[in-house]
Write a protein that holds these residues in place. Structure first.
Motif, PDB file in Angstrom:
ATOM      1  N   HIS A 104      -4.021   4.867  -1.622  1.00 31.88           N
ATOM      2  CA  HIS A 104      -3.673   3.646  -2.360  1.00 31.88           C
ATOM      3  C   HIS A 104      -2.567   2.910  -1.590  1.00 31.88           C
ATOM      4  O   HIS A 104      -2.620   1.701  -1.378  1.00 31.88           O
ATOM      5  CB  HIS A 104      -3.193   4.047  -3.763  1.00 31.88           C
ATOM      6  N   THR A 138     -14.941  13.137   8.178  1.00 28.43           N
ATOM      7  CA  THR A 138     -14.643  11.772   7.734  1.00 28.43           C
ATOM      8  C   THR A 138     -14.001  10.998   8.879  1.00 28.43           C
ATOM      9  O   THR A 138     -13.226  11.568   9.647  1.00 28.43           O
ATOM     10  CB  THR A 138     -13.644  11.824   6.551  1.00 28.43           C
ATOM     11  N   ASN A 181      -3.968  13.551   5.834  1.00 31.83           N
ATOM     12  CA  ASN A 181      -5.210  13.817   5.095  1.00 31.83           C
ATOM     13  C   ASN A 181      -6.226  14.524   5.983  1.00 31.83           C
ATOM     14  O   ASN A 181      -6.894  15.472   5.562  1.00 31.83           O
ATOM     15  CB  ASN A 181      -5.819  12.511   4.585  1.00 31.83           C
ATOM     16  N   TYR A 220      -6.427   8.696  -7.745  1.00 34.39           N
ATOM     17  CA  TYR A 220      -7.808   9.202  -7.727  1.00 34.39           C
ATOM     18  C   TYR A 220      -7.977  10.286  -6.661  1.00 34.39           C
ATOM     19  O   TYR A 220      -7.574  10.112  -5.515  1.00 34.39           O
ATOM     20  CB  TYR A 220      -8.813   8.068  -7.470  1.00 34.39           C
ATOM     21  N   ARG A 221      -8.593  11.378  -7.055  1.00 37.35           N
ATOM     22  CA  ARG A 221      -8.863  12.456  -6.097  1.00 37.35           C
ATOM     23  C   ARG A 221     -10.333  12.868  -6.254  1.00 37.35           C
ATOM     24  O   ARG A 221     -10.851  12.934  -7.367  1.00 37.35           O
ATOM     25  CB  ARG A 221      -7.961  13.665  -6.364  1.00 37.35           C
ATOM     26  N   ALA A 222     -10.987  13.152  -5.131  1.00 38.10           N
ATOM     27  CA  ALA A 222     -12.405  13.527  -5.192  1.00 38.10           C
ATOM     28  C   ALA A 222     -12.555  14.904  -5.831  1.00 38.10           C
ATOM     29  O   ALA A 222     -11.606  15.691  -5.903  1.00 38.10           O
ATOM     30  CB  ALA A 222     -12.992  13.524  -3.791  1.00 38.10           C
ATOM     31  N   GLY A 282     -15.056  16.387   3.957  1.00 36.84           N
ATOM     32  CA  GLY A 282     -15.723  15.116   3.666  1.00 36.84           C
ATOM     33  C   GLY A 282     -15.485  14.657   2.237  1.00 36.84           C
ATOM     34  O   GLY A 282     -14.828  15.349   1.442  1.00 36.84           O
ATOM     35  N   ILE A 283     -16.021  13.479   1.923  1.00 32.75           N
ATOM     36  CA  ILE A 283     -15.828  12.912   0.580  1.00 32.75           C
ATOM     37  C   ILE A 283     -17.190  12.780  -0.105  1.00 32.75           C
ATOM     38  O   ILE A 283     -18.087  12.126   0.418  1.00 32.75           O
ATOM     39  CB  ILE A 283     -15.156  11.516   0.665  1.00 32.75           C
ATOM     40  N   ILE A 337     -11.815   6.153  -3.895  1.00 31.73           N
ATOM     41  CA  ILE A 337     -10.709   6.926  -3.313  1.00 31.73           C
ATOM     42  C   ILE A 337      -9.463   6.101  -2.956  1.00 31.73           C
ATOM     43  O   ILE A 337      -8.414   6.662  -2.727  1.00 31.73           O
ATOM     44  CB  ILE A 337     -11.145   7.744  -2.070  1.00 31.73           C
ATOM     45  N   THR A 388      -1.633  13.930  -4.663  1.00 30.96           N
ATOM     46  CA  THR A 388      -1.367  13.094  -5.846  1.00 30.96           C
ATOM     47  C   THR A 388      -2.390  11.978  -6.005  1.00 30.96           C
ATOM     48  O   THR A 388      -2.434  11.315  -7.041  1.00 30.96           O
ATOM     49  CB  THR A 388       0.008  12.413  -5.705  1.00 30.96           C
ATOM     50  N   GLY A 389      -3.172  11.715  -4.965  1.00 31.34           N
ATOM     51  CA  GLY A 389      -4.102  10.587  -5.031  1.00 31.34           C
ATOM     52  C   GLY A 389      -3.396   9.256  -4.816  1.00 31.34           C
ATOM     53  O   GLY A 389      -3.924   8.206  -5.179  1.00 31.34           O
ATOM     54  N   LEU A 390      -2.209   9.302  -4.229  1.00 36.08           N
ATOM     55  CA  LEU A 390      -1.482   8.041  -4.007  1.00 36.08           C
ATOM     56  C   LEU A 390      -1.534   7.567  -2.553  1.00 36.08           C
ATOM     57  O   LEU A 390      -1.387   6.381  -2.263  1.00 36.08           O
ATOM     58  CB  LEU A 390      -0.006   8.219  -4.388  1.00 36.08           C
ATOM     59  N   LYS A 428      -5.139  18.030   6.123  1.00 34.80           N
ATOM     60  CA  LYS A 428      -5.200  18.698   4.816  1.00 34.80           C
ATOM     61  C   LYS A 428      -6.633  19.003   4.381  1.00 34.80           C
ATOM     62  O   LYS A 428      -6.913  20.051   3.811  1.00 34.80           O
ATOM     63  CB  LYS A 428      -4.515  17.788   3.790  1.00 34.80           C
TER      64      LYS A 428
HETATM   65  P1  ADP Z   1      -4.245  12.916  -1.926  1.00 33.33           P
HETATM   66  O1  ADP Z   1      -4.594  13.387  -0.568  1.00 33.33           O
HETATM   67  O2  ADP Z   1      -2.798  13.043  -2.242  1.00 33.33           O
HETATM   68  O3  ADP Z   1      -5.118  13.501  -2.968  1.00 33.33           O
HETATM   69  P2  ADP Z   1      -5.030  10.261  -1.055  1.00 33.33           P
HETATM   70  O4  ADP Z   1      -4.817   8.982  -1.781  1.00 33.33           O
HETATM   71  O5  ADP Z   1      -4.458  10.369   0.290  1.00 33.33           O
HETATM   72  O6  ADP Z   1      -4.507  11.350  -2.037  1.00 33.33           O
HETATM   73  O7  ADP Z   1      -6.587  10.457  -0.966  1.00 33.33           O
HETATM   74  C1  ADP Z   1      -7.373  10.232  -2.109  1.00 33.33           C
HETATM   75  C2  ADP Z   1      -8.576  11.153  -2.093  1.00 33.33           C
HETATM   76  O8  ADP Z   1      -9.437  10.775  -1.025  1.00 33.33           O
HETATM   77  C3  ADP Z   1      -8.241  12.589  -1.805  1.00 33.33           C
HETATM   78  O9  ADP Z   1      -7.854  13.251  -2.985  1.00 33.33           O
HETATM   79  C4  ADP Z   1      -9.521  13.099  -1.240  1.00 33.33           C
HETATM   80  O10 ADP Z   1     -10.429  13.362  -2.267  1.00 33.33           O
HETATM   81  C5  ADP Z   1     -10.056  11.917  -0.458  1.00 33.33           C
HETATM   82  N1  ADP Z   1      -9.731  11.965   0.982  1.00 33.33           N
HETATM   83  C6  ADP Z   1      -8.840  11.225   1.630  1.00 33.33           C
HETATM   84  N2  ADP Z   1      -8.848  11.478   2.944  1.00 33.33           N
HETATM   85  C7  ADP Z   1      -9.785  12.444   3.132  1.00 33.33           C
HETATM   86  C8  ADP Z   1     -10.302  13.121   4.286  1.00 33.33           C
HETATM   87  N3  ADP Z   1      -9.834  12.905   5.515  1.00 33.33           N
HETATM   88  N4  ADP Z   1     -11.273  14.021   4.067  1.00 33.33           N
HETATM   89  C9  ADP Z   1     -11.771  14.265   2.846  1.00 33.33           C
HETATM   90  N5  ADP Z   1     -11.320  13.642   1.718  1.00 33.33           N
HETATM   91  C10 ADP Z   1     -10.348  12.732   1.858  1.00 33.33           C
END
Ligand code: ADP
Length: 418
Positions: free
Chosen positions: A388, A411, A326, A372-374, A358-359, A367, A383-385, A329
């Motif tokens: 979780h 973050t 993450n 769930y995805r931001a 950031g979130i 999150i 996938t938002g998994l 990514k």
């Molecule tokens: P995915 O990355 O597959 O969408 P995750 O469950 O790993 O799903 O993360 C859920 C959500 O949290 C992401 O879609 C994103 O919005 C947010 N998120 C997680 N890690 C980060 C990060 N390091 N920086 C920014 N947003 C993040």
């Protein structure tokens, strides 16, 4: 039933006793939650308040009077029904007023055949709910006597309170019925939801298994194709085989996440702790992801404190890999990622910090929910998994995870384990 002692008692004392009794009746009736209790209280109190030899509780059943309950020195008509027109309780209800009978043999309203076998010689019958009677309360004496005005008033008061209690019981029963119905509906819909969720999980799990084999074949066949073409492989071919491999690997990761969730939901994820060197383990995990980082991204790692820990390395690997992927990514090319770890007195803390998108504040509390995805992730695969799964893994290890994030600055996720 007035004895000589009663007669000798001053009227004021009798009044106050009866008043006390009436207040006590009101209190008891206000707590009654069903008709049986109301009837038990009324038939006992009707006798106590009037000093009668018997009392009956009658309910109107269309055009009949139902003698539902009684409390008397001898049997009366419990359980029997008589036409409204020929019985005295019917008369009290139809005329909406008390029926006073001093001598059953001298009152034409009395069906003498029904009374003759009983002890009753005189009576007072009052309607319950004067406006629109729903029943009646009868009190009976074994001697002919003239009931006092006071007795009649007390009895009518008892009947009025009874009417309110019956209304209360109706409301309460209706309420209880509704609560029961709603509870049943809730249980059913929860059950349905559970079944649907189980079905969904099973479906996803079976589909994931079925997808993995052909995807594996595509991946190995692509590598073999590259090998057979050998020297002749040109830029175009390798660009496309690279894309096939990248997409297949991504799909396989998604399927792995689905299967991980399924395994966890079935409670099949076992925790097996072993002893290992934390800094070495983190370096290896970083090594495993380095090939997948974006152009110019690099991971900096620092450790402080003890090195040996007792943990489930497979689960910890799953957590770290998710956090690291993450971090990469959701950061731009060239951005660093900082990993730190510390072990002190058996307490382990690991943090992964990035300088990415950031979130957004409004997404922060959700999150860790599945799928769930931001809002700021449009155009970024996911996938938002992942989080979780991370949260469930951390729970399995009895640890905690929290994060702090500033949009467009970065973050930091911090994991605490014992
Ligand atoms: P995915 O990355 O597959 O969408 P995750 O469950 O790993 O799903 O993360 C859920 C959500 O949290 C992401 O879609 C994103 O919005 C947010 N998120 C997680 N890690 C980060 C990060 N390091 N920086 C920014 N947003 C993040």
């Amino acid at each position: 039933m007035n004895t000589s002692i009663d007669i000798a008692t001053p009227a004021i004392s009798t009044d106050s006793n009866q008043l006390k009794n009436l207040v006590d009746t009101v209190q008891q009736l206000s707590l009654a939650r069903n008709m049986e209790t109301v009837m038990r209280i009324v038939r006992t109190k009707a006798r106590q308040l009037t000093g009668a030899d018997g009392a009956t509780f009658v309910l109107r059943d269309n055009d009949r009077c139902h003698y539902v309950d009684e409390d008397a020195i001898g049997p009366l008509w419990k359980g029997q029904r008589f036409p409204m027109k020929i019985c005295i309780s019917g008369w009290a209800m139809l005329n909406r007023q008390p029926a006073v009978v001093e001598n059953i043999y001298e009152d034409s309203r009395i069906p003498i055949n029904a009374y003759e076998p009983t002890f009753v010689r005189s009576l007072v019958m009052v309607p319950i709910r004067s406006m629109d009677p729903i029943g009646a309360i009868g009190t009976y004496w074994a001697q002919t006597r003239v009931p006092t005005k006071e007795e009649i008033t007390l009895l009518q008061s008892l009947a009025d309170i009874t009417a309110v209690s019956i209304e209360n019981v109706k409301v309460y029963t209706e309420l209880e019925k509704r609560v029961e119905e709603r509870t049943l509906e809730l249980i059913n819909s929860l059950e349905r939801e559970r079944e649907m969720s189980a079905l969904k999980t099973r479906f996803v799990s079976i589909a994931s298994h079925e997808f993995r084999t052909p995807l594996g074949t595509i991946l190995s066949s692509t590598s073999l194709l590259e090998k057979y073409i050998g020297e002749a492989v040109n830029e175009n071919i390798s660009k496309h085989t690279g894309r096939i491999k990248g997409s297949v690997k991504h799909l396989m990761n998604v399927l792995t996440d689905f299967l991980t969730v399924d395994t966890m939901e079935q409670g099949k994820t076992a925790v097996e702790k072993t002893s290992f060197d934390l800094p070495d383990f983190i370096k290896e995990t970083i090594g495993a992801i380095e090939g997948n980082l974006k152009q110019g991204q690099h991971i900096q790692y620092k450790h402080t404190g003890d090195v040996t820990i007792q943990q489930d390395s497979k689960i910890l690997y799953g957590i770290l890999l998710n956090l690291l992927s993450n971090a990469s990514k959701y950061s731009a090319e060239e951005k660093p990622i900082d990993v730190t770890s510390e072990v002190r007195e058996g307490h382990i803390s690991i943090s992964v910090k990035d300088y990415g998108i950031g979130i957004p504040l409004q997404d922060q509390e959700k999150i860790f929910s599945d799928f769930y995805r931001a809002k700021n992730t449009i155009g970024i695969q996911g996938t938002g998994l992942g989080l979780h799964i991370v949260e469930r893994y951390v729970e399995l290890l009895n640890g905690t995870i929290h994060f702090s994030s500033v949009p467009d600055e970065g973050t930091i996720f911090t994991l605490h384990l014992k």
